[in-house]
Design an enzyme around this catalytic site. Structure first.
Site, PDB file in Angstrom:
ATOM      1  CB  THR A 123      -0.863   0.030   1.221  1.00  0.00           C
ATOM      2  OG1 THR A 123      -0.230   0.258   2.188  1.00  0.00           O
ATOM      3  CG2 THR A 123      -1.789  -1.295   1.591  1.00  0.00           C
TER       4      THR A 123
ATOM      5  CB  VAL B  70       6.960  -0.478   8.882  1.00  0.00           C
ATOM      6  CG1 VAL B  70       7.003   1.142   8.989  1.00  0.00           C
ATOM      7  CG2 VAL B  70       6.362  -1.103   9.983  1.00  0.00           C
ATOM      8  CE  LYS B  71       5.731   0.948   0.415  1.00  0.00           C
ATOM      9  NZ  LYS B  71       4.664   1.039  -0.747  1.00  0.00           N
ATOM     10  CB  ILE B  72      11.444   3.300   5.969  1.00  0.00           C
ATOM     11  CG1 ILE B  72      10.526   2.899   7.377  1.00  0.00           C
ATOM     12  CG2 ILE B  72      12.293   4.570   6.157  1.00  0.00           C
ATOM     13  CD1 ILE B  72      11.561   2.581   8.470  1.00  0.00           C
TER      14      ILE B  72
END
Length: 371
Positions: free
Chosen positions: A46, A141-143
Site C-alpha cells: 500500500t 513498515v514502509k520507509i
C-alpha cells in the site's frame, strides 16, 4: 484445451506476486481473497495514494468514520485508525500464506507518514508506532530510502521491526539500503532479537525510470537518443539485482544468514506500464528471477494473467549487457545522478500530496459525520 495459468508459471519461476492495492471494499467483497485463491497473489503493498483513493470512493469506511467522529478523533488519529484496521484485516487474511511460506510471503506493507521523509527521528517513532499498532508479525513498515531514511531504517530494524524500503531508484542508493539492512540486523541481534523474525524487501522503482529518462531523450530530438527509449528501466533493475547478488555473496551476509537472517529480497515496484507504446507486461516479463517480488496494480496483474510470458530467468547474468544499455543515456548527455535525485524528490512529493488529499478527505468525512 487446458488454459495456461500464467501467474502460477510466474510464481513457479520463483517470483512472488504481490498486489499493489488495498481497500476495505476489496477486503469485504472477497475480491482480495479471490486473487489469493485464483491469481497466485501472496502479498499486498500500500501507499498513501492507494488509501487516498480508497477513502474517497464508496461508503465502506462510513461506519468507522462515524465512530471516530463520535469519539472526537482528529484527522491524523482517524487516518491511523482506518489504515491500521485495513492492514490488520489484510494481515489476517494472509496469515496462512505467511505461515506456509515460513514468513517469506503473506506480507502486507503500510507506509510511515510521507511528510516525515526527511526527518530520521520522527520516521523511527512513526515506524515503531505503526508496528505496535498493527501488531501482526507479517507486517512490513514502509520507509523511503531518502538520505534521512537510511539511518532510520537501521534503527527500526534494530528494534526487530520488519521493513519495506521504498522509493529506491538508483543502484548506488540500493547498495546503501542493502548495507543498512546488514547494519540493522547486526544491531537487532545485539539487542536480543531473533533474526528469523525480521524480514525486509528493497522496493526498486522501475517504470518511473523510463518515464523520466524517456522524457529527457525526447527533448534531445535525435535518432541516437530516440533509439534508447524504453530500455533504461529494465537495465537499471538488472544492475540492482547484480548488486543484490554481490551482497548475498559477501562474508558479512553469510555470517548473518548462519544466525537465521533472511535475504532482503528485491521488489520490483512501479511496474505498471505508463507508455502505451510499450507492452503492458514489460516490467514483469523482463524482470523474472527467483527470489524477487513483483508488486502489481490489478490492471497489470490481469494483463499478465491474460497474455504475460515467463521465459526463464531474465535477470541473472545480464549485468554486462545492462551496463552497456544503461550507459547509453549518459553518452548522449543525460545526467543520471540528476535523474535519480529528481525521481526521488518527485516520489516523495507525490506521496506527500496524496497524504494531504487523504487528510482532506478524512477531515470532510469527520465533519459530515458530526451533522
Amino acid at each position: 484445451m487446458t488454459t495456461r495459468d500464467r501467474l502460477a508459471e510466474l510464481s513457479a519461476a520463483g517470483v512472488s506476486v504481490w498486489l499493489d492495492d488495498l481497500s476495505r471494499e476489496r477486503l469485504r467483497s472477497g475480491t482480495l481473497a479471490a486473487l489469493i485463491r485464483d491469481r497466485s497473489v501472496v502479498g499486498v503493498t500500500t501507499n498513501p495514494t492507494i488509501f487516498a483513493t480508497a477513502l474517497s470512493q464508496g461508503d465502506a469506511y462510513d461506519p468507522q468514520v462515524r465512530e471516530l467522529a463520535s469519539a472526537g478523533a482528529d484527522v491524523d488519529a482517524a487516518i491511523r485508525a482506518v489504515t491500521v484496521a485495513d492492514v490488520q484485516e489484510a494481515c489476517d487474511l494472509f496469515r496462512g500464506t505467511w505461515e506456509n511460506s515460513g514468513g517469506v510471503d503473506g506480507r502486507v506493507s503500510l507506509e510511515v507518514d510521507p511528510t516525515l521523509a526527511h526527518d530520521s527521528d520522527a520516521t523511527v517513532d512513526d515506524a515503531i508506532d505503526l508496528w505496535r499498532s498493527v501488531d501482526r508479525p507479517n507486517l512490513l513498515v514502509k520507509i523511503p530510502a531518502t538520505e534521512q531514511g537510511i539511518p532510520a531504517i537501521v534503527r527500526v530494524l534494530a528494534e526487530g521491526v520488519s521493513v519495506n524500503v521504498t522509493l529506491i531508484f538508483s543502484v548506488e542508493r540500493y547498495e546503501r539500503v542493502a548495507e543498512a539492512y546488514l547494519d540493522g540486523l547486526t544491531l537487532a541481534e545485539r539487542n536480543g532479537h531473533d533474526l528469523r523474525g525480521i524480514a525486509s524487501v528493497a522496493s526498486f522503482f522501475v517504470s518511473r525510470v523510463d518515464g523520466e529518462i524517456d522524457r529527457r531523450l525526447d527533448a534531445l530530438d535525435t535518432d541516437d537518443a530516440r533509439a534508447l527509449r524504453g530500455r533504461a528501466a529494465v537495465a537499471n533493475s538488472r544492475l540492482a539485482y547484480a548488486a543484490f547478488d554481490a551482497v548475498t555473496a559477501s562474508e558479512r551476509w553469510e555470517r548473518l544468514r548462519a544466525r537465521g537472517a533472511t535475504p532482503q529480497r528485491p521488489l520490483w515496484a512501479s511496474i505498471g506500464v505508463k507508455n502505451p507504446d510499450y507492452p503492458d507486461t514489460l516490467y514483469v516479463s523482463e524482470l523474472v528471477v527467483a527470489g524477487t517480488v513483483s508488486t502489481m496494480p490489478e490492471k497489470t496483474l490481469q494483463a499478465f494473467a491474460d497474455h504475460g510470458d515467463t521465459t526463464g530467468d531474465r535477470v541473472t547474468g545480464y549485468a554486462d549487457d545492462a551496463r552497456a544499455v544503461f550507459d547509453g543515456p549518459e553518452a548522449v548527455g543525460i545526467d543520471l545522478t540528476e535523474v535519480f535525485l529528481a525521481l526521488e524528490s518527485d516520489g516523495v512529493a507525490a506521496f506527500e500530496k496524496s497524504w494531504l488529499e487523504l487528510q482532506d478527505t478524512v477531515r470532510q468525512q469527520l465533519a459530515a459525520a458530526q451533522h
